[in-house]
Design a protein around this motif. Structure first.
Motif, PDB file in Angstrom:
ATOM      1  N   TYR A  52       4.121   1.811   9.344  1.00 48.99           N
ATOM      2  CA  TYR A  52       4.234   1.714   7.890  1.00 48.99           C
ATOM      3  C   TYR A  52       4.062   3.048   7.179  1.00 48.99           C
ATOM      4  O   TYR A  52       4.167   3.102   5.951  1.00 48.99           O
ATOM      5  CB  TYR A  52       3.223   0.692   7.360  1.00 48.99           C
ATOM      6  N   GLY A  53       3.825   4.105   7.917  1.00 51.44           N
ATOM      7  CA  GLY A  53       3.761   5.438   7.318  1.00 51.44           C
ATOM      8  C   GLY A  53       2.580   5.674   6.421  1.00 51.44           C
ATOM      9  O   GLY A  53       2.628   6.517   5.510  1.00 51.44           O
ATOM     10  N   ILE A  54       1.477   4.956   6.655  1.00 50.16           N
ATOM     11  CA  ILE A  54       0.260   5.163   5.874  1.00 50.16           C
ATOM     12  C   ILE A  54      -0.482   6.373   6.441  1.00 50.16           C
ATOM     13  O   ILE A  54      -0.691   6.473   7.649  1.00 50.16           O
ATOM     14  CB  ILE A  54      -0.659   3.921   5.932  1.00 50.16           C
ATOM     15  N   ALA A  55      -0.884   7.283   5.584  1.00 49.97           N
ATOM     16  CA  ALA A  55      -1.662   8.441   6.045  1.00 49.97           C
ATOM     17  C   ALA A  55      -3.007   7.962   6.579  1.00 49.97           C
ATOM     18  O   ALA A  55      -3.644   7.077   5.991  1.00 49.97           O
ATOM     19  CB  ALA A  55      -1.872   9.424   4.901  1.00 49.97           C
ATOM     20  N   ILE A  56      -3.452   8.551   7.681  1.00 54.61           N
ATOM     21  CA  ILE A  56      -4.675   8.076   8.317  1.00 54.61           C
ATOM     22  C   ILE A  56      -5.877   8.190   7.385  1.00 54.61           C
ATOM     23  O   ILE A  56      -6.780   7.354   7.413  1.00 54.61           O
ATOM     24  CB  ILE A  56      -4.936   8.807   9.653  1.00 54.61           C
ATOM     25  N   VAL A  85       0.846  -1.203   0.000  1.00 52.16           N
ATOM     26  CA  VAL A  85       0.000   0.000   0.000  1.00 52.16           C
ATOM     27  C   VAL A  85       0.877   1.247   0.000  1.00 52.16           C
ATOM     28  O   VAL A  85       0.632   2.194  -0.759  1.00 52.16           O
ATOM     29  CB  VAL A  85      -0.936  -0.016   1.227  1.00 52.16           C
ATOM     30  N   LYS A  86       1.911   1.235   0.825  1.00 51.04           N
ATOM     31  CA  LYS A  86       2.826   2.375   0.889  1.00 51.04           C
ATOM     32  C   LYS A  86       3.632   2.510  -0.403  1.00 51.04           C
ATOM     33  O   LYS A  86       3.762   3.618  -0.960  1.00 51.04           O
ATOM     34  CB  LYS A  86       3.777   2.194   2.081  1.00 51.04           C
ATOM     35  N   LYS A  87       4.164   1.399  -0.898  1.00 48.43           N
ATOM     36  CA  LYS A  87       5.015   1.417  -2.099  1.00 48.43           C
ATOM     37  C   LYS A  87       4.278   1.983  -3.302  1.00 48.43           C
ATOM     38  O   LYS A  87       4.849   2.766  -4.076  1.00 48.43           O
ATOM     39  CB  LYS A  87       5.495  -0.001  -2.402  1.00 48.43           C
ATOM     40  N   TYR A  88       3.006   1.620  -3.458  1.00 48.90           N
ATOM     41  CA  TYR A  88       2.250   2.027  -4.639  1.00 48.90           C
ATOM     42  C   TYR A  88       1.305   3.205  -4.359  1.00 48.90           C
ATOM     43  O   TYR A  88       0.454   3.507  -5.183  1.00 48.90           O
ATOM     44  CB  TYR A  88       1.465   0.833  -5.188  1.00 48.90           C
ATOM     45  N   ASP A  89       1.490   3.848  -3.206  1.00 48.92           N
ATOM     46  CA  ASP A  89       0.705   5.032  -2.847  1.00 48.92           C
ATOM     47  C   ASP A  89      -0.790   4.780  -3.016  1.00 48.92           C
ATOM     48  O   ASP A  89      -1.510   5.531  -3.674  1.00 48.92           O
ATOM     49  CB  ASP A  89       1.124   6.243  -3.694  1.00 48.92           C
ATOM     50  N   ALA A  90      -1.267   3.712  -2.406  1.00 51.53           N
ATOM     51  CA  ALA A  90      -2.676   3.342  -2.490  1.00 51.53           C
ATOM     52  C   ALA A  90      -3.389   3.674  -1.181  1.00 51.53           C
ATOM     53  O   ALA A  90      -2.769   4.080  -0.193  1.00 51.53           O
ATOM     54  CB  ALA A  90      -2.801   1.848  -2.787  1.00 51.53           C
ATOM     55  N   ALA A  91      -4.699   3.530  -1.188  1.00 50.35           N
ATOM     56  CA  ALA A  91      -5.492   3.525   0.034  1.00 50.35           C
ATOM     57  C   ALA A  91      -5.877   2.078   0.322  1.00 50.35           C
ATOM     58  O   ALA A  91      -5.767   1.214  -0.560  1.00 50.35           O
ATOM     59  CB  ALA A  91      -6.727   4.401  -0.130  1.00 50.35           C
ATOM     60  N   VAL A  92      -6.335   1.803   1.540  1.00 49.38           N
ATOM     61  CA  VAL A  92      -6.578   0.410   1.909  1.00 49.38           C
ATOM     62  C   VAL A  92      -7.841   0.263   2.746  1.00 49.38           C
ATOM     63  O   VAL A  92      -8.144   1.106   3.585  1.00 49.38           O
ATOM     64  CB  VAL A  92      -5.356  -0.171   2.663  1.00 49.38           C
ATOM     65  N   ILE A 137      -5.241  -1.195  14.134  1.00 46.01           N
ATOM     66  CA  ILE A 137      -4.955  -1.031  12.706  1.00 46.01           C
ATOM     67  C   ILE A 137      -4.437   0.371  12.413  1.00 46.01           C
ATOM     68  O   ILE A 137      -3.431   0.547  11.713  1.00 46.01           O
ATOM     69  CB  ILE A 137      -6.216  -1.322  11.873  1.00 46.01           C
ATOM     70  N   VAL A 138      -5.121   1.375  12.948  1.00 43.77           N
ATOM     71  CA  VAL A 138      -4.714   2.764  12.712  1.00 43.77           C
ATOM     72  C   VAL A 138      -3.315   3.015  13.266  1.00 43.77           C
ATOM     73  O   VAL A 138      -2.459   3.624  12.601  1.00 43.77           O
ATOM     74  CB  VAL A 138      -5.733   3.737  13.332  1.00 43.77           C
ATOM     75  N   ARG A 139      -3.054   2.530  14.476  1.00 46.46           N
ATOM     76  CA  ARG A 139      -1.744   2.741  15.096  1.00 46.46           C
ATOM     77  C   ARG A 139      -0.636   2.077  14.283  1.00 46.46           C
ATOM     78  O   ARG A 139       0.384   2.714  13.964  1.00 46.46           O
ATOM     79  CB  ARG A 139      -1.760   2.195  16.521  1.00 46.46           C
ATOM     80  N   VAL A 140      -0.828   0.825  13.933  1.00 46.66           N
ATOM     81  CA  VAL A 140       0.210   0.098  13.205  1.00 46.66           C
ATOM     82  C   VAL A 140       0.416   0.683  11.810  1.00 46.66           C
ATOM     83  O   VAL A 140       1.560   0.901  11.370  1.00 46.66           O
ATOM     84  CB  VAL A 140      -0.148  -1.400  13.114  1.00 46.66           C
ATOM     85  N   ALA A 141      -0.674   0.951  11.101  1.00 43.45           N
ATOM     86  CA  ALA A 141      -0.562   1.462   9.728  1.00 43.45           C
ATOM     87  C   ALA A 141       0.131   2.815   9.678  1.00 43.45           C
ATOM     88  O   ALA A 141       0.971   3.066   8.807  1.00 43.45           O
ATOM     89  CB  ALA A 141      -1.941   1.542   9.094  1.00 43.45           C
ATOM     90  N   THR A 142      -0.216   3.693  10.612  1.00 41.84           N
ATOM     91  CA  THR A 142       0.335   5.051  10.568  1.00 41.84           C
ATOM     92  C   THR A 142       1.742   5.139  11.143  1.00 41.84           C
ATOM     93  O   THR A 142       2.611   5.814  10.579  1.00 41.84           O
ATOM     94  CB  THR A 142      -0.588   6.038  11.312  1.00 41.84           C
ATOM     95  N   THR A 143       1.993   4.457  12.261  1.00 43.33           N
ATOM     96  CA  THR A 143       3.290   4.616  12.927  1.00 43.33           C
ATOM     97  C   THR A 143       4.352   3.654  12.413  1.00 43.33           C
ATOM     98  O   THR A 143       5.536   4.015  12.346  1.00 43.33           O
ATOM     99  CB  THR A 143       3.145   4.444  14.452  1.00 43.33           C
ATOM    100  N   GLY A 198     -13.013  10.059  12.448  1.00 43.82           N
ATOM    101  CA  GLY A 198     -13.473  10.706  11.217  1.00 43.82           C
ATOM    102  C   GLY A 198     -13.135   9.915   9.976  1.00 43.82           C
ATOM    103  O   GLY A 198     -13.184  10.442   8.855  1.00 43.82           O
ATOM    104  N   LEU A 199     -12.790   8.632  10.146  1.00 37.90           N
ATOM    105  CA  LEU A 199     -12.378   7.805   9.013  1.00 37.90           C
ATOM    106  C   LEU A 199     -13.540   7.513   8.074  1.00 37.90           C
ATOM    107  O   LEU A 199     -14.701   7.463   8.487  1.00 37.90           O
ATOM    108  CB  LEU A 199     -11.812   6.479   9.515  1.00 37.90           C
ATOM    109  N   ASN A 200     -13.199   7.272   6.826  1.00 38.52           N
ATOM    110  CA  ASN A 200     -14.192   6.791   5.876  1.00 38.52           C
ATOM    111  C   ASN A 200     -14.416   5.294   6.094  1.00 38.52           C
ATOM    112  O   ASN A 200     -13.542   4.582   6.587  1.00 38.52           O
ATOM    113  CB  ASN A 200     -13.746   7.079   4.442  1.00 38.52           C
ATOM    114  N   THR A 201     -15.603   4.850   5.715  1.00 33.50           N
ATOM    115  CA  THR A 201     -15.996   3.462   5.966  1.00 33.50           C
ATOM    116  C   THR A 201     -16.657   2.865   4.731  1.00 33.50           C
ATOM    117  O   THR A 201     -17.180   3.584   3.872  1.00 33.50           O
ATOM    118  CB  THR A 201     -16.970   3.390   7.158  1.00 33.50           C
ATOM    119  N   THR A 202     -16.638   1.546   4.684  1.00 32.01           N
ATOM    120  CA  THR A 202     -17.281   0.827   3.588  1.00 32.01           C
ATOM    121  C   THR A 202     -17.785  -0.504   4.119  1.00 32.01           C
ATOM    122  O   THR A 202     -17.545  -0.858   5.282  1.00 32.01           O
ATOM    123  CB  THR A 202     -16.307   0.618   2.415  1.00 32.01           C
TER     124      THR A 202
END
Length: 294
Positions: free
Chosen positions: A171-175, A132-139, A163-169, A209-213
């Motif tokens: 792996y550097g994924i934007a929240i 996700v980080k390498k290809y600048d995707a959302a997840v 999930i939010v903690r691990v992804a952001t801190t 304030g996250l988006n959901t699906t």
């Protein structure tokens, strides 16, 4: 909070102040025996028909899944994404549980994809979040882990927090690039799952304030009158904070329910899209009647 995904030429924004995002689910062989046989034979022609039907129904993003047993899923997914991109300009949600297939799909994709999906399991996050980080995707992320699919909203929220903690801190994924699937479950198996889902959606919105699906059809699985149930479930979910759903855009009843919710929620300014679509439908009906009587 906005989650931005795009194709080579079109951008779609998920947000609580945006129109509800319909992610067309039909390009998926699950439960489709003939489609599976075609894909095993290397015949991808049905994909073009599915794309056309989802676009005509109002899909804004297309979920592409090529999970067919006894095939090279990575190869199929890469070919399918290339074909979909040549057929329409909608952004794509790349849907696979196979890490190798996800990477092939991301390499083939020209744009900013939505990856479907990760869970709160450490190994799944470690395998997929670097891509996700390498290809600048959302997840898309689901709040379940090795232990269970939790039914209580509080347990789901605890896993979202992880999930939010691990992804952001780590792996550097934007929240804003984390889209949570709060786990819509079959109402026929437990009459309380709808309430749990709406509560979870509300808590996610209030806290982050996250988006959901969600998979919109999950709630009505096994029940009769599924379009009717979906047309009730989705506006209630939207009022709770749901901002997108993976759904079959060929269902006019469900699509109109979503578009009506956009009007009521104030995300279709002055109801202009609703009015425009209503007038277009009236004009088409009149033209059909005149053609029939000619």
């Amino acid at each position: 909070m906005h989650t931005v995904i795009r194709s080579a030429s079109k951008e779609v924004v998920l947000g609580h102040d945006q129109k509800f995002c319909i992610i067309g689910e039909r390009i998926n062989p699950t439960g489709r025996r003939i489609f599976q046989e075609q894909l095993r034979a290397g015949d991808l022609s049905a994909i073009e028909r599915d794309v056309a039907a989802q676009v005509a129904g109002g899909a804004m993003v297309l979920d592409v899944n090529m999970g067919v047993p006894l095939t090279d899923e990575a190869d199929l997914l890469g070919r399918a994404i290339t074909l979909v991109q040549s057929t329409c300009d909608l952004p794509i949600c790349i849907d696979s549980s196979v890490v190798e297939a996800l990477e092939v799909g991301l390499k083939a994709y020209e744009g900013r994809a939505l990856v479907n999906s990760i869970t709160a399991e450490d190994d799944r996050m470690a395998a997929i979040l670097p891509l996700v980080k390498k290809y600048d995707a959302a997840v898309i992320a689901l709040p379940n882990d090795h232990d269970e699919i939790p039914m209580e909203p509080e347990k789901r929220i605890a896993l979202v927090e992880k999930i939010v903690r691990v992804a952001t801190t780590e792996y550097g994924i934007a929240i804003e690039d984390i889209v949570i699937d709060p786990l819509a479950m079959p109402i026929g198996a437990d009459p309380q799952v709808g309430r749990s889902f709406f509560t979870t959606v509300s808590m996610i919105r209030e806290r982050w304030g996250l988006n959901t699906t969600c998979g919109a059809g999950n709630n009505s699985f096994g029940m009769p009158g599924r379009d009717d149930l979906g047309a009730s479930f989705l506006p209630m979910a939207i009022a709770s904070g749901l901002t997108s759903a993976i759904m079959d855009a060929r269902s006019p009843r469900m699509v109109r329910a979503v578009r009506a919710a956009d009007v009521v929620m104030g995300n279709d300014e002055w109801g202009m899209a609703w009015i425009s679509e209503h007038r277009a439908a009236q004009a088409a009906e009149k033209a059909a009647q005149e053609a029939a009587s000619a």
